[in-house]
Write a protein that holds these residues in place. Sequence first.
Motif, PDB file in Angstrom:
ATOM      1  N   THR A  37     -47.482 -32.407  10.520  1.00  0.00           N
ATOM      2  CA  THR A  37     -48.677 -32.181  11.335  1.00  0.00           C
ATOM      3  C   THR A  37     -49.518 -33.440  11.404  1.00  0.00           C
ATOM      4  N   VAL A  38     -49.675 -34.125  10.263  1.00  0.00           N
ATOM      5  CA  VAL A  38     -50.422 -35.389  10.248  1.00  0.00           C
ATOM      6  C   VAL A  38     -49.760 -36.386  11.196  1.00  0.00           C
ATOM      7  N   ALA A  39     -48.440 -36.483  11.112  1.00  0.00           N
ATOM      8  CA  ALA A  39     -47.710 -37.414  11.972  1.00  0.00           C
ATOM      9  C   ALA A  39     -47.877 -37.041  13.444  1.00  0.00           C
ATOM     10  N   PHE A  40     -47.765 -35.744  13.772  1.00  0.00           N
ATOM     11  CA  PHE A  40     -47.885 -35.318  15.165  1.00  0.00           C
ATOM     12  C   PHE A  40     -49.275 -35.618  15.731  1.00  0.00           C
ATOM     13  N   ILE A  41     -50.318 -35.244  15.017  1.00  0.00           N
ATOM     14  CA  ILE A  41     -51.686 -35.474  15.522  1.00  0.00           C
ATOM     15  C   ILE A  41     -51.956 -36.971  15.656  1.00  0.00           C
ATOM     16  N   ALA A 203     -44.605 -29.635  13.794  1.00  0.00           N
ATOM     17  CA  ALA A 203     -46.038 -29.397  13.632  1.00  0.00           C
ATOM     18  C   ALA A 203     -46.391 -27.942  13.931  1.00  0.00           C
ATOM     19  N   LEU A 204     -45.778 -27.377  14.967  1.00  0.00           N
ATOM     20  CA  LEU A 204     -46.044 -25.977  15.319  1.00  0.00           C
ATOM     21  C   LEU A 204     -45.596 -25.033  14.205  1.00  0.00           C
ATOM     22  N   ALA A 205     -44.485 -25.373  13.570  1.00  0.00           N
ATOM     23  CA  ALA A 205     -43.960 -24.518  12.499  1.00  0.00           C
ATOM     24  C   ALA A 205     -44.811 -24.605  11.230  1.00  0.00           C
ATOM     25  N   ASP A 206     -45.435 -25.782  11.008  1.00  0.00           N
ATOM     26  CA  ASP A 206     -46.151 -26.011   9.749  1.00  0.00           C
ATOM     27  C   ASP A 206     -47.656 -25.780   9.816  1.00  0.00           C
ATOM     28  N   THR A 207     -48.204 -25.582  11.037  1.00  0.00           N
ATOM     29  CA  THR A 207     -49.658 -25.556  11.181  1.00  0.00           C
ATOM     30  C   THR A 207     -50.161 -24.260  11.792  1.00  0.00           C
ATOM     31  N   THR A 208     -51.288 -23.808  11.296  1.00  0.00           N
ATOM     32  CA  THR A 208     -51.975 -22.653  11.881  1.00  0.00           C
ATOM     33  C   THR A 208     -53.319 -23.111  12.435  1.00  0.00           C
TER      34      THR A 208
END
Length: 308
Positions: A37-41, A203-208
């Motif tokens: 998620t950090v990498a995606f954002i 990111a979609l799988a790991d983040t809410t």
Amino acid sequence: MKKKLWMTYGMLTLATATWGSAFIAGKLAVQSFEPSTVAFIRFLGAAILLFPIMWVMEKNRKKPTIKDLGLFAILGLTGIALYNICFFIATKHAPVIKSSLFIASNPVLIVLLSGLFLKETITKNHVVGMIIALSGATYIITDGHIIDLFKLGFEPIDFVLLGAVVSWAIYSVVGKVVLKKYSSVESTTYAVAFGTLFLLPFALADTTWHDITQANVMTWLAIAHMSIFVTVISFIMYYYGIKQVGAAKASIFINVMPVSAVLMATFFLGETLTTAHAIGAILVLSGVFIGTNPSLFKRKWLKKNTAA
């Protein structure tokens, strides 16, 4: 020509020094988000900035062919998606000593791959400079206690760190091929765009939505720093450097990263700057100087023989 070369070296030094701040910013960001998620954002923010920059700076852009898009996809997969997932996982779970040393070993693999696939000439200066710089990076990372490396032993996280090293080496070498046709701005923009797409499902799988709303200001500032300075500005400078001096020589500057990380940790995290850090920094800078001066040994040899 010499002035332009030193400007290129200055840009490579600044780019890799800025990458050192990613260790600190990443440490803050992974407290709120998962590594993917950090990498995606980070790269989503970078892509939003890069496309307008490319449209303004590159008026006469070439339309990428299917083959070119394939190369950009490889860049996005290796240098953006895989490298950063591995990097942030290591930042969260691996000892700093081990993760820093693995990253510092990048130039070795880049030089080997550049010689094998790009037919770049690997000079005595490259090898000597790389060994000295890597020794300096190791000295800094272990705080002068190199024997600590053997005490750490082998762990499963080492495969993750190895993945980071291999991914970045492939990114640097394939990037040299892409830079024959595209500018550093275009190459970075397309690579980041593909990398962001590859990171999206993770990111979609790991983040809410709860994770996003609960992240604090420091987390967002850390990610913004990585998007703007570590990615947009530094990646463009690094790619420009590869285009000017080659992947093998540019890779030597990666050893500046641990020096930068240690100095920043001293200023921002209150860590102590030790004698080992100073000695290591001198070795790193000496290695970079030797590795980027192809006629250094030749000049000294000629002077010695002329005097005789």
